[in-house]
Design a protein around this motif. Structure first.
Motif, PDB file in Angstrom:
ATOM      1  N   ARG A 145      -4.161   7.510 -11.619  1.00 39.39           N
ATOM      2  CA  ARG A 145      -4.243   7.621 -10.173  1.00 39.39           C
ATOM      3  C   ARG A 145      -5.580   7.105  -9.686  1.00 39.39           C
ATOM      4  NH1 ARG A 145      -4.427  13.191  -6.705  1.00 39.39           N
ATOM      5  NH2 ARG A 145      -6.584  13.126  -7.416  1.00 39.39           N
ATOM      6  N   GLU A 146      -6.621   7.425 -10.447  1.00 41.58           N
ATOM      7  CA  GLU A 146      -7.955   7.007 -10.049  1.00 41.58           C
ATOM      8  C   GLU A 146      -8.075   5.487 -10.006  1.00 41.58           C
ATOM      9  OE1 GLU A 146      -9.451   9.661  -9.069  1.00 41.58           O
ATOM     10  OE2 GLU A 146     -10.993   8.397  -8.178  1.00 41.58           O
ATOM     11  N   TRP A 147      -7.415   4.793 -10.959  1.00 39.83           N
ATOM     12  CA  TRP A 147      -7.444   3.319 -10.922  1.00 39.83           C
ATOM     13  C   TRP A 147      -6.893   2.823  -9.589  1.00 39.83           C
ATOM     14  CZ3 TRP A 147      -4.433   3.217 -16.159  1.00 39.83           C
ATOM     15  CH2 TRP A 147      -5.307   3.543 -17.203  1.00 39.83           C
ATOM     16  N   LEU A 148      -5.765   3.448  -9.178  1.00 39.44           N
ATOM     17  CA  LEU A 148      -5.135   2.998  -7.930  1.00 39.44           C
ATOM     18  C   LEU A 148      -5.995   3.371  -6.715  1.00 39.44           C
ATOM     19  CD1 LEU A 148      -1.463   3.899  -8.791  1.00 39.44           C
ATOM     20  CD2 LEU A 148      -2.450   1.626  -8.623  1.00 39.44           C
ATOM     21  N   PHE A 149      -6.581   4.561  -6.783  1.00 37.75           N
ATOM     22  CA  PHE A 149      -7.473   4.957  -5.684  1.00 37.75           C
ATOM     23  C   PHE A 149      -8.633   3.973  -5.567  1.00 37.75           C
ATOM     24  CE2 PHE A 149      -6.590   9.807  -5.190  1.00 37.75           C
ATOM     25  CZ  PHE A 149      -5.408   9.496  -4.557  1.00 37.75           C
ATOM     26  N   GLU A 150      -9.155   3.565  -6.712  1.00 37.89           N
ATOM     27  CA  GLU A 150     -10.275   2.620  -6.674  1.00 37.89           C
ATOM     28  C   GLU A 150      -9.846   1.301  -6.046  1.00 37.89           C
ATOM     29  OE1 GLU A 150     -11.815   2.448 -10.635  1.00 37.89           O
ATOM     30  OE2 GLU A 150     -12.632   4.469 -10.442  1.00 37.89           O
ATOM     31  N   LEU A 151      -8.636   0.893  -6.378  1.00 40.46           N
ATOM     32  CA  LEU A 151      -8.124  -0.353  -5.810  1.00 40.46           C
ATOM     33  C   LEU A 151      -8.009  -0.236  -4.287  1.00 40.46           C
ATOM     34  CD1 LEU A 151      -6.948  -3.113  -6.663  1.00 40.46           C
ATOM     35  CD2 LEU A 151      -4.701  -2.066  -6.505  1.00 40.46           C
ATOM     36  N   LEU A 152      -7.456   0.898  -3.840  1.00 35.96           N
ATOM     37  CA  LEU A 152      -7.314   1.090  -2.397  1.00 35.96           C
ATOM     38  C   LEU A 152      -8.672   1.283  -1.733  1.00 35.96           C
ATOM     39  CD1 LEU A 152      -4.152   3.350  -2.170  1.00 35.96           C
ATOM     40  CD2 LEU A 152      -4.329   0.910  -1.798  1.00 35.96           C
ATOM     41  N   GLU A 153      -9.600   1.838  -2.479  1.00 36.63           N
ATOM     42  CA  GLU A 153     -10.952   2.003  -1.935  1.00 36.63           C
ATOM     43  C   GLU A 153     -11.577   0.638  -1.682  1.00 36.63           C
ATOM     44  OE1 GLU A 153     -13.581   4.261  -4.355  1.00 36.63           O
ATOM     45  OE2 GLU A 153     -15.098   4.402  -2.793  1.00 36.63           O
ATOM     46  N   GLU A 154     -11.349  -0.260  -2.637  1.00 41.53           N
ATOM     47  CA  GLU A 154     -11.859  -1.612  -2.477  1.00 41.53           C
ATOM     48  C   GLU A 154     -11.249  -2.273  -1.248  1.00 41.53           C
ATOM     49  OE1 GLU A 154     -12.033  -4.097  -6.097  1.00 41.53           O
ATOM     50  OE2 GLU A 154     -10.962  -5.547  -4.878  1.00 41.53           O
ATOM     51  N   LEU A 155      -9.988  -1.940  -1.004  1.00 43.37           N
ATOM     52  CA  LEU A 155      -9.260  -2.543   0.116  1.00 43.37           C
ATOM     53  C   LEU A 155      -9.705  -1.969   1.454  1.00 43.37           C
ATOM     54  CD1 LEU A 155      -6.919  -4.429   0.818  1.00 43.37           C
ATOM     55  CD2 LEU A 155      -5.387  -2.488   0.582  1.00 43.37           C
ATOM     56  N   SER A 156      -9.847  -0.648   1.513  1.00 43.23           N
ATOM     57  CA  SER A 156     -10.033  -0.011   2.815  1.00 43.23           C
ATOM     58  C   SER A 156     -11.423   0.572   3.005  1.00 43.23           C
ATOM     59  CB  SER A 156      -9.023   1.120   2.976  1.00 43.23           C
ATOM     60  OG  SER A 156      -9.321   2.152   2.067  1.00 43.23           O
ATOM     61  N   GLU A 215      11.231   7.853 -12.559  1.00 41.42           N
ATOM     62  CA  GLU A 215      11.977   6.619 -12.354  1.00 41.42           C
ATOM     63  C   GLU A 215      11.548   5.949 -11.046  1.00 41.42           C
ATOM     64  OE1 GLU A 215      13.632   5.040 -14.469  1.00 41.42           O
ATOM     65  OE2 GLU A 215      14.189   3.446 -13.072  1.00 41.42           O
ATOM     66  N   GLU A 216      11.233   6.763 -10.047  1.00 42.06           N
ATOM     67  CA  GLU A 216      10.788   6.179  -8.777  1.00 42.06           C
ATOM     68  C   GLU A 216       9.485   5.409  -8.943  1.00 42.06           C
ATOM     69  OE1 GLU A 216      10.588   8.618  -5.358  1.00 42.06           O
ATOM     70  OE2 GLU A 216      12.742   9.001  -5.381  1.00 42.06           O
ATOM     71  N   MET A 217       8.628   5.925  -9.826  1.00 38.99           N
ATOM     72  CA  MET A 217       7.383   5.193 -10.082  1.00 38.99           C
ATOM     73  C   MET A 217       7.699   3.845 -10.690  1.00 38.99           C
ATOM     74  SD  MET A 217       4.428   7.735 -11.315  1.00 38.99           S
ATOM     75  CE  MET A 217       5.195   9.098 -12.109  1.00 38.99           C
ATOM     76  N   VAL A 230       0.837  -1.207   0.000  1.00 39.56           N
ATOM     77  CA  VAL A 230       0.000   0.000   0.000  1.00 39.56           C
ATOM     78  C   VAL A 230       0.869   1.252   0.000  1.00 39.56           C
ATOM     79  CG1 VAL A 230      -2.030  -1.100   0.994  1.00 39.56           C
ATOM     80  CG2 VAL A 230      -0.346  -0.078   2.519  1.00 39.56           C
ATOM     81  N   SER A 231       2.038   1.188   0.643  1.00 37.93           N
ATOM     82  CA  SER A 231       2.924   2.362   0.636  1.00 37.93           C
ATOM     83  C   SER A 231       3.392   2.658  -0.779  1.00 37.93           C
ATOM     84  CB  SER A 231       4.160   2.116   1.504  1.00 37.93           C
ATOM     85  OG  SER A 231       3.806   1.992   2.836  1.00 37.93           O
ATOM     86  N   GLU A 232       3.781   1.620  -1.508  1.00 35.54           N
ATOM     87  CA  GLU A 232       4.303   1.860  -2.852  1.00 35.54           C
ATOM     88  C   GLU A 232       3.196   2.312  -3.794  1.00 35.54           C
ATOM     89  OE1 GLU A 232       7.440   2.241  -3.468  1.00 35.54           O
ATOM     90  OE2 GLU A 232       7.696   1.752  -1.363  1.00 35.54           O
ATOM     91  N   ILE A 233       2.005   1.762  -3.624  1.00 39.32           N
ATOM     92  CA  ILE A 233       0.883   2.263  -4.432  1.00 39.32           C
ATOM     93  C   ILE A 233       0.686   3.747  -4.139  1.00 39.32           C
ATOM     94  CG2 ILE A 233      -1.609   2.121  -4.829  1.00 39.32           C
ATOM     95  CD1 ILE A 233      -1.473  -0.826  -4.241  1.00 39.32           C
ATOM     96  N   SER A 234       0.767   4.105  -2.849  1.00 42.78           N
ATOM     97  CA  SER A 234       0.588   5.504  -2.490  1.00 42.78           C
ATOM     98  C   SER A 234       1.694   6.371  -3.063  1.00 42.78           C
ATOM     99  CB  SER A 234       0.564   5.658  -0.971  1.00 42.78           C
ATOM    100  OG  SER A 234      -0.705   5.353  -0.479  1.00 42.78           O
ATOM    101  N   ARG A 235       2.905   5.828  -3.093  1.00 45.43           N
ATOM    102  CA  ARG A 235       3.998   6.623  -3.670  1.00 45.43           C
ATOM    103  C   ARG A 235       3.699   6.900  -5.137  1.00 45.43           C
ATOM    104  NH1 ARG A 235       8.098   6.842  -0.984  1.00 45.43           N
ATOM    105  NH2 ARG A 235       7.893   4.710  -0.218  1.00 45.43           N
ATOM    106  N   ILE A 236       3.181   5.889  -5.837  1.00 45.39           N
ATOM    107  CA  ILE A 236       2.853   6.105  -7.253  1.00 45.39           C
ATOM    108  C   ILE A 236       1.768   7.165  -7.377  1.00 45.39           C
ATOM    109  CG2 ILE A 236       1.970   5.016  -9.344  1.00 45.39           C
ATOM    110  CD1 ILE A 236       3.232   2.420  -8.392  1.00 45.39           C
ATOM    111  N   THR A 237       0.726   7.083  -6.554  1.00 50.17           N
ATOM    112  CA  THR A 237      -0.338   8.097  -6.675  1.00 50.17           C
ATOM    113  C   THR A 237       0.224   9.481  -6.372  1.00 50.17           C
ATOM    114  OG1 THR A 237      -1.048   7.766  -4.379  1.00 50.17           O
ATOM    115  CG2 THR A 237      -2.205   6.512  -6.056  1.00 50.17           C
TER     116      THR A 237
END
Lengths: 539, 413
Positions: free
Chosen positions: B157-168, B285-287, B124-131
């Motif tokens: 970003r929205e795709w990742l937010f949706e994924l985290l929304e599903e999680l949390s 590159e970090e992404m 989740v941290s790395e997903i957040s870093r990407i967002t």
């Protein structure tokens, strides 16, 4: 022949004993029990049935500790500290025993926390959380008992929740002096009960709710109204009678939900009476929220200006026809400000004291006093050696037409119907009161004041102790503290009364009133309301 | 330009002007923000400009102050998680993790956190870093006139937010991490969905790089703008992508590995000039590296519990809480009184979206921290803005400020 010196040769019994608890030495007065000695060291031994204000019965076995030289664990509430005693509270044996007792206590305890009034301030919850936190090992159904037993006018019992510590029985026996509760049945069917046909109706009955370590006894007045951990707490003094029991105001959302006693060995110990607990209902009864002139709402400056003109005219006409009524329901500071305005600024000297009349049948030798005004002694102190005339003299003076103007502090003024009508017909009747009752309803100018739970100030109880009130919340509407109203009234009448804070009033009063000299420390620290769930940690 | 000797409310003393060479001109004070589209969150920069050039600037954060640290002293340890969500609100998971690590350090639980929970925290941290980086790069490009990359990146970003929304259960304010682990396990198809998404995001990044990397306007406005030397950056306490763009390879994940970062393979990109373009490249590159880490983590994550099995800190299972008095009391006291943390103090730090994110917690044995300080990278990075924009044009303030990626919630706390 007896030796006359024999008695003096016997060594006097030492007044203190020194014992070791968990490796730390502590010296306590002789006769202290181990649990209190441990408390002195900051070691809390868990207990249900032990209460510092009650006798010791050692029935809950929750405070077992190891005492070296004793073959079995000792209940630390009953074990009296002796010289050289070595006590262990944290070893595996005593800890294990206490944990097992706790598990045993929980066997038949219902899963009630979400609907229990005690949740959040429950000793059982607290001890379990501190001790054990282990999961249940129970696989048989719990014993069911009656959930709603009406014990009397103020108390309801939930027998399932009861852990049979007998604190409530002892409160009735030892505080109220009436044996009204008893245990019935045996084993896990044991219950607290009153005698058939009898009620738990002594005037100190709600103390049983305070001492109940679980939610078995609940007060009808508070039951199902507010979750305990959400309440804020502010220290104060009961306004119910001259005893001045120390209390905590439990409040939330600008509203008091209950009053509970605060420990003060000089005044009330751990207790207070039921009547005192209900005094908070008056805080929400017929409160005045805006100044009125002839019964119509007005702005503060209009009302103060009008009142000042009325009083000034009366003073100019004839000083002796102006009466001032002090209030034993108000704080020392309110009365001091009024005395200063009347004496030094206006030069009037016709003083009366109001307040409620005495209720002799209520007096007992425990806490309740016949005088149901909290501050009569304070008014007398503040006004010095004056012989204060009461409401009766005021009534006579009104009847004789000696009074043309009246400034009244407090709505509690027990005038008969006829003097009340005469007072209502005065051209200048100015009343400073928190409630729209009695003489306040008849005033030419009525000025709304803050009530006792909303002000900072002091009151003097019957013993002469100056005790501090702290404001729990803001007064309703436009109401102001009475000392401030008096200051502003004085200013509106052109007097140089310049208090900016109630502390100034107190300091001046302490400096000038002989009986209060040296009491400056009684003001104490300012206290803000703190959330009850944090009250035991750090506020 | 004549040397400016005296500034009086933005006015220059006339005697100082060399009238033969220059037209008479005077300094002007301009407020940039707090309500300005390029001033992310709310920050005000009081610029003293000489024509188009910034002579002096006064960066004034604080408009979004929410008393995070003071409020924390009045909340139980668990109740603070929602507050941390609102620090850096485009990478809230990292804040959750950082705060939890500080409290776990106090409880002595750092190594007791189940490995699966540690992996989940890394994921989740790395997903957040990407967002976080998607937002930063996308928004900065938009502010320079490139609207398309912004739309592409925010979609990703929205795709990742949706994924985290599903999680949390929440799109932004997750409060997903708990002391001792995380609140719930990954959803059943999380692995598959994340793998698919990472491929798509790879594609989006290629597209955006194609649009920006050799774009004349973009490069003109980023390259050589706001350069910062490594020594200067270190003296300011700069961390994160901005520090790495200056050529210092400090990354908490590498230099002080926490959770399971030491089991993952990744590189730390560094720049050379420390200008805006380097900062942009480092972020991209970090992404890529985050995506690489996520793929490894999804491959390696073991099965097991997701929260430590310690009745002091973990809530009992719901079934027990509703049916036994012991678990009920435990649940109740955890919620109302809070986890009892033994007296002590601890500082835990992790790599946040913008740099080193640290939490310093002092416990006094009650259910609430006595002090909870947050070393928010945004606040410390924002210090450099005033220095960096000096001498640049007003229009350069926008990319410089954009690349610092000041997040109001975190900067103003």
């Amino acid at each position: 022949m007896s030796d006359p010196n024999q008695t003096t040769q016997t060594p006097a019994a030492p007044a203190t004993v020194t014992l070791t608890i968990d490796g730390k030495q502590v010296t306590v007065p002789k006769g202290t029990n181990v649990i209190e000695a441990a408390k002195k060291l900051g070691i809390e031994v868990s207990a249900f049935c032990y209460h510092p204000g009650l006798s010791v019965v050692a029935v809950c076995r929750q405070c077992l500790v190891k005492v070296e030289g004793q073959p079995k664990l000792q209940p630390s509430c009953q074990a009296i500290a002796t010289d050289g005693m070595v006590v262990h509270t944290a070893d595996d044996w005593s800890r294990g025993a206490r944990r097992q007792m706790l598990e045993f206590t929980l066997v038949n305890h219902p899963v009630d926390c979400p609907i229990c009034d005690k949740a959040g301030e429950c000793t059982l919850q607290q001890l379990y959380f501190e001790h054990d936190n282990e999961a249940s090992r129970l696989d048989v159904p719990k014993v069911r008992k009656p959930k709603v037993v009406d014990l009397g006018p103020h108390i309801v019992l939930d027998a399932e929740r009861c852990i049979l510590c007998t604190r409530c029985i002892r409160v009735c026996d030892e505080v109220a002096g009436q044996h009204q509760l008893e245990m019935k049945n045996r084993g896990d069917h044991e219950e607290i009960a009153t005698a058939p046909g009898a009620e738990l109706d002594n005037p100190y009955a709600i103390n049983t709710v305070d001492v109940c370590p679980v939610g078995a006894l609940t007060a009808k007045d508070f039951r199902f109204t507010m979750r305990a951990w959400e309440l804020m707490t502010t220290p104060s003094v009961c306004p119910g009678c001259a005893t001045g029991c120390n209390i905590e105001i439990h409040h939330k959302n600008e509203r008091v939900w209950r009053l509970v006693p605060r420990h003060n060995p000089e005044v009330n110990g751990h207790w207070m009476c039921d009547e005192g607990r209900f005094t908070y209902h008056r805080l929400r009864t017929r409160r005045m929220v805006a100044p009125t002139i002839n019964g119509l709402p007005a702005r503060w400056d209009e009302a103060l200006g009008h009142a000042a003109r009325l009083m000034a005219a009366a003073i100019q006409h004839n000083r002796d026809s102006v009466g001032i009524v002090f209030s034993p329901q108000h704080t020392n500071e309110d009365n001091w400000a009024l005395a200063r305005l009347a004496r030094e600024m206006w030069g009037v000297g016709r003083f009366y004291v109001g307040g409620k009349g005495p209720v002799p049948e209520r007096a007992d030798k425990i806490l309740r006093d016949a005088d149901i005004n909290p501050n009569r002694r304070g008014v007398k102190q503040v006004l010095g050696d004056l012989t204060l005339a009461g409401a009766q003299v005021l009534g006579e003076d009104l009847a004789q037409g000696e009074i043309k103007a009246l400034l009244v502090l407090g709505h509690d003024l027990e005038l008969g119907p006829e003097p009340m009508e005469r007072a209502a017909m005065l051209d200048a009747l100015v009343v400073i009161a928190d409630s729209e009752a009695g003489i306040a309803a008849r005033a030419r100018v009525a000025l709304p004041s803050a009530a006792w739970a909303e002000v900072a100030g002091t009151m003097t109880n019957r013993q002469g102790l100056v005790q501090r009130l702290h404001p729990a919340f803001a007064p309703p509407g436009q109401a102001l503290p009475a000392w401030e109203i008096i200051t502003r009234l004085g200013q509106a009448a052109g007097s140089a009364l310049g208090y900016g804070h109630v502390r100034q009033v107190f300091d001046e009063m302490v400096g000038k009133v002989g009986e209060l000299q040296g009491q400056a420390a009684r003001w104490g620290r300012e206290t803000r309301p703190i959330q009850l769930r944090f009250a035991n940690s750090r506020g | 330009m004549a040397e400016i000797k005296k500034l009086v409310l933005g006015r220059k003393v006339v005697e100082d002007l060399d009238e033969d060479q220059e037209l008479p001109h005077e300094l002007m004070t301009v407020n940039m923000g707090p309500s300005h589209p390029a001033m992310h969150g709310t920050v005000r920069i009081v610029l003293t400009v000489d024509g188009e050039r910034v002579v002096e600037s006064d960066v004034q954060p604080g408009f979004l102050h929410r008393c995070f640290e003071k409020e924390s002293e009045y909340a139980t340890y668990t109740q603070i998680f929602p507050y941390t969500d609102r620090l850096n609100y485009i990478s809230p998971m990292i804040n959750n993790v950082g705060y939890a690590m500080a409290v776990e350090k106090l409880l002595g639980l750092t190594d007791a956190v189940p490995v699966r929970a540690q992996y989940i925290r890394v994921i989740v941290s790395e997903i957040s870093r990407i967002t976080d980086h998607l937002t930063c790069v996308g928004a900065s490009a938009m502010e320079l006139g490139a609207f398309t990359p912004f739309l592409y990146f925010l979609k990703a970003r929205e795709w990742l937010f949706e994924l985290l929304e599903e999680l949390s259960g929440a799109r932004l304010t997750y409060s997903y991490v708990r002391i001792g682990g995380v609140v719930s396990d990954l959803t059943p198809d999380f692995n598959q969905r994340l793998t698919d998404l990472l491929d798509k995001i790879d594609g989006v990044m290629l597209e955006v790089e194609g649009l920006l990397n050799n774009n004349r306007i973009f490069r003109d406005r980023m390259e050589g703008v706001g350069p910062f030397s490594a020594a200067e950056a270190l003296s300011f306490g700069l961390t994160g992508p901005c520090l790495r763009a200056c050529g210092v390879d400090y990354d908490v994940r590498k230099d002080n590995p926490y959770l399971v970062y030491d089991r993952l393979e990744f590189d730390v990109p560094v720049g050379t000039a420390g200008d805006c373009f380097d900062r942009y490249l480092v972020r991209l590159e970090e992404m890529r590296q985050s995506i690489r880490m996520l793929r490894q983590a999804m491959r390696d994550i073991p099965a097991g519990p997701v929260i430590v099995d310690d009745p002091r800190v973990a809530l009992p299972p719901k079934k027990e809480a509703y049916n036994t008095i012991e678990a009920m009391i435990r649940h109740f006291k955890h919620i109302v009184d809070g986890i009892r943390v033994p007296p002590g103090e601890a500082y835990a730090w992790c790599e946040g979206g913008n740099g080193e994110l640290g939490f310093f917690v002092v416990a006094d044995g009650t259910g609430r921290p006595w002090k909870c300080y947050c070393r928010s990278p945004s606040l410390i990075n924002t210090q450099t803005v005033s220095k960096t924009i000096q001498g640049h044009l007003i229009s350069d303030v926008v990319p410089i400020f954009g690349m610092i990626n000041m997040i109001g919630g975190e900067c103003d706390k």
